[in-house]
Design an enzyme around this catalytic site. Structure first.
Site, PDB file in Angstrom:
ATOM      1  N   TYR A  87      -4.012   4.006   8.049  1.00  0.00           N
ATOM      2  CA  TYR A  87      -5.393   3.542   8.210  1.00  0.00           C
ATOM      3  C   TYR A  87      -5.921   3.945   9.587  1.00  0.00           C
ATOM      4  CZ  TYR A  87      -3.305   0.801   4.544  1.00  0.00           C
ATOM      5  OH  TYR A  87      -2.601   0.418   3.447  1.00  0.00           O
ATOM      6  N   LYS A 138       0.380   3.373  -2.949  1.00  0.00           N
ATOM      7  CA  LYS A 138      -0.791   4.252  -3.136  1.00  0.00           C
ATOM      8  C   LYS A 138      -0.377   5.721  -3.166  1.00  0.00           C
ATOM      9  CE  LYS A 138      -3.982   0.972  -0.953  1.00  0.00           C
ATOM     10  NZ  LYS A 138      -4.564   0.540   0.333  1.00  0.00           N
ATOM     11  N   VAL A 144       1.283  -3.727   3.844  1.00  0.00           N
ATOM     12  CA  VAL A 144       1.258  -5.025   4.537  1.00  0.00           C
ATOM     13  C   VAL A 144       2.494  -5.891   4.241  1.00  0.00           C
ATOM     14  CG1 VAL A 144      -1.250  -5.170   4.864  1.00  0.00           C
ATOM     15  CG2 VAL A 144      -0.228  -6.113   2.779  1.00  0.00           C
ATOM     16  N   TYR A 171      -3.930  -1.789 -10.120  1.00  0.00           N
ATOM     17  CA  TYR A 171      -3.859  -1.821  -8.651  1.00  0.00           C
ATOM     18  C   TYR A 171      -3.027  -3.016  -8.159  1.00  0.00           C
ATOM     19  CZ  TYR A 171      -5.055  -2.143  -3.769  1.00  0.00           C
ATOM     20  OH  TYR A 171      -4.957  -2.249  -2.398  1.00  0.00           O
ATOM     21  N   SER A 197       0.789  -1.238   0.000  1.00  0.00           N
ATOM     22  CA  SER A 197       0.000   0.000   0.000  1.00  0.00           C
ATOM     23  C   SER A 197       0.819   1.285   0.000  1.00  0.00           C
ATOM     24  CB  SER A 197      -0.931   0.022   1.207  1.00  0.00           C
ATOM     25  OG  SER A 197      -2.051  -0.764   0.926  1.00  0.00           O
TER      26      SER A 197
HETATM   27  N1  GLN Z   1      -2.474  -5.847  -1.603  1.00  0.00           N
HETATM   28  C1  GLN Z   1      -3.121  -5.433  -0.391  1.00  0.00           C
HETATM   29  C2  GLN Z   1      -4.623  -5.337  -0.607  1.00  0.00           C
HETATM   30  O1  GLN Z   1      -5.054  -4.795  -1.583  1.00  0.00           O
HETATM   31  C3  GLN Z   1      -2.528  -4.124   0.066  1.00  0.00           C
HETATM   32  C4  GLN Z   1      -3.020  -3.733   1.398  1.00  0.00           C
HETATM   33  C5  GLN Z   1      -2.055  -2.970   2.260  1.00  0.00           C
HETATM   34  O2  GLN Z   1      -0.830  -2.916   2.073  1.00  0.00           O
HETATM   35  N2  GLN Z   1      -2.619  -2.418   3.305  1.00  0.00           N
HETATM   36  O3  GLN Z   1      -5.395  -5.826   0.198  1.00  0.00           O
END
Ligand code: GLN
Length: 304
Positions: free
Chosen positions: A240, A66, A258, A188, A63
């Site tokens: 988050y 992003k 993650v 994505y 993430s």
């Molecule tokens: N690939 C993960 C997802 O889309 C990324 C989530 C993350 O890093 N928080 O669920």
């Protein structure tokens, strides 16, 4: 102040905390990562680097990507991007569906999955080859060409990405996804599969400490106002549902993934990237947060 000594001290003090977390298990490529890996890299806007541990080992930035996709879209759309998404903390998990119905398919912010999927849709509209465009963008920001996609991770993201399909289709029903869902999610899933080491990650984010200018080639990426706003967005939404606690404990604008990475910025000073794969219940790396909290405490440097 000896930053190398501080980096080494926080490494040793924070490493044991990984024992209290768990690596992400939703795809095999992440589940098999050694939870004892730990790298820290610090990069100042003067160009000095301080690193320790596994700082040259590539990991899945997940993430954290992003921010890169958002930066690319924001640099093209400017304030119009806020017609498609908000800039409020969500107060829910990164992959939550719950708010979207109330808020008519407009995600709370670009750093929850729903928001990042809308950003991927914008990239599909803007570019013929958004996946290549994003990779080139990351490499330009890194100052070297050492960022790559892991195709095994991208394929696993796709085969397990049921929630992301649900989010995308749901938003499409509200008219907030303009391209085909499969095409958007391909972007994505690839961005989640970007890999780099913590040295490179700190390099890639240095433009946010440098008024929006890529320090590796002096090219403007975002204007100073957009840079200020992106840093604000990271501090309020980058971790988050743990963003408030991260701001409270650490005091830097940050973004987690993650894969166990967290990158953080102090404007006009530095960027810092940590990687330790063991996560807490919010999906954020435990040892990284410990290290960053200690860094701002021991160095006396923070946003505040
Ligand atoms: N690939 C993960 C997802 O889309 C990324 C989530 C993350 O890093 N928080 O669920």
């Amino acid at each position: 102040m000896n930053l190398q000594e501080i980096v080494e001290q926080i490494y040793h003090e924070s490493k044991p905390f990984a024992a209290g977390g768990k690596v992400a298990t939703y795809i095999p490529a992440l589940a098999r990562i050694d939870p004892h890996k730990f790298g820290i890299s610090l990069k100042t806007i003067e160009g000095k680097t301080y690193s320790v541990g596994d700082h040259k080992e590539h990991f899945s930035i997940q993430s954290i990507s992003k921010v890169l996709s958002f930066t690319l879209a924001y640099s093209q759309l400017g304030a119009d991007i806020w017609k498609r998404m908000g800039r409020e903390p969500s107060g829910t998990a990164f992959n939550s569906l719950i708010q979207l119905e109330h808020e008519k398919g407009i995600p709370r912010n670009p750093f929850i999955n729903a928001g990042a999927i809308v950003v991927a849709d914008i990239l599909c509209t803007l570019y013929d080859s958004p996946i290549e465009k994003l990779l080139n963008f990351a490499n330009t920001l890194s100052g070297k060409a050492n960022v790559a996609y892991n195709s095994e991770v991208a394929a696993s993201e796709k085969s397990t990405g049921h929630r992301n399909y649900a989010l995308a289709h749901f938003m499409k029903s509200f008219g907030n996804i303009h391209n085909q869902v499969d095409e958007v999610l391909e972007v994505y899933f690839h961005q989640c599969a970007l890999e780099m080491c913590s040295d490179t990650l700190a390099n890639v984010f240095l433009f946010l400490a440098n008024g929006g200018i890529n320090p590796h080639n002096s090219q403007p990426i975002l204007n100073p106002s957009q840079t200020k706003r992106l840093n604000a967005l990271m501090i309020t939404t980058g971790l988050y549902d743990e963003s408030g606690d991260f701001a409270f404990r650490v005091g830097m604008s940050g973004k987690s993934g993650v894969g166990g990475g967290i990158v953080a910025v102090i404007p006009n000073k530095l960027s810092m990237a940590c990687w330790s794969p063991a996560l807490n219940a919010f999906g954020n790396s435990i040892a990284d947060i410990e290290a960053m909290e200690r860094f701002t405490t021991y160095s006396g440097m923070s946003v505040f």
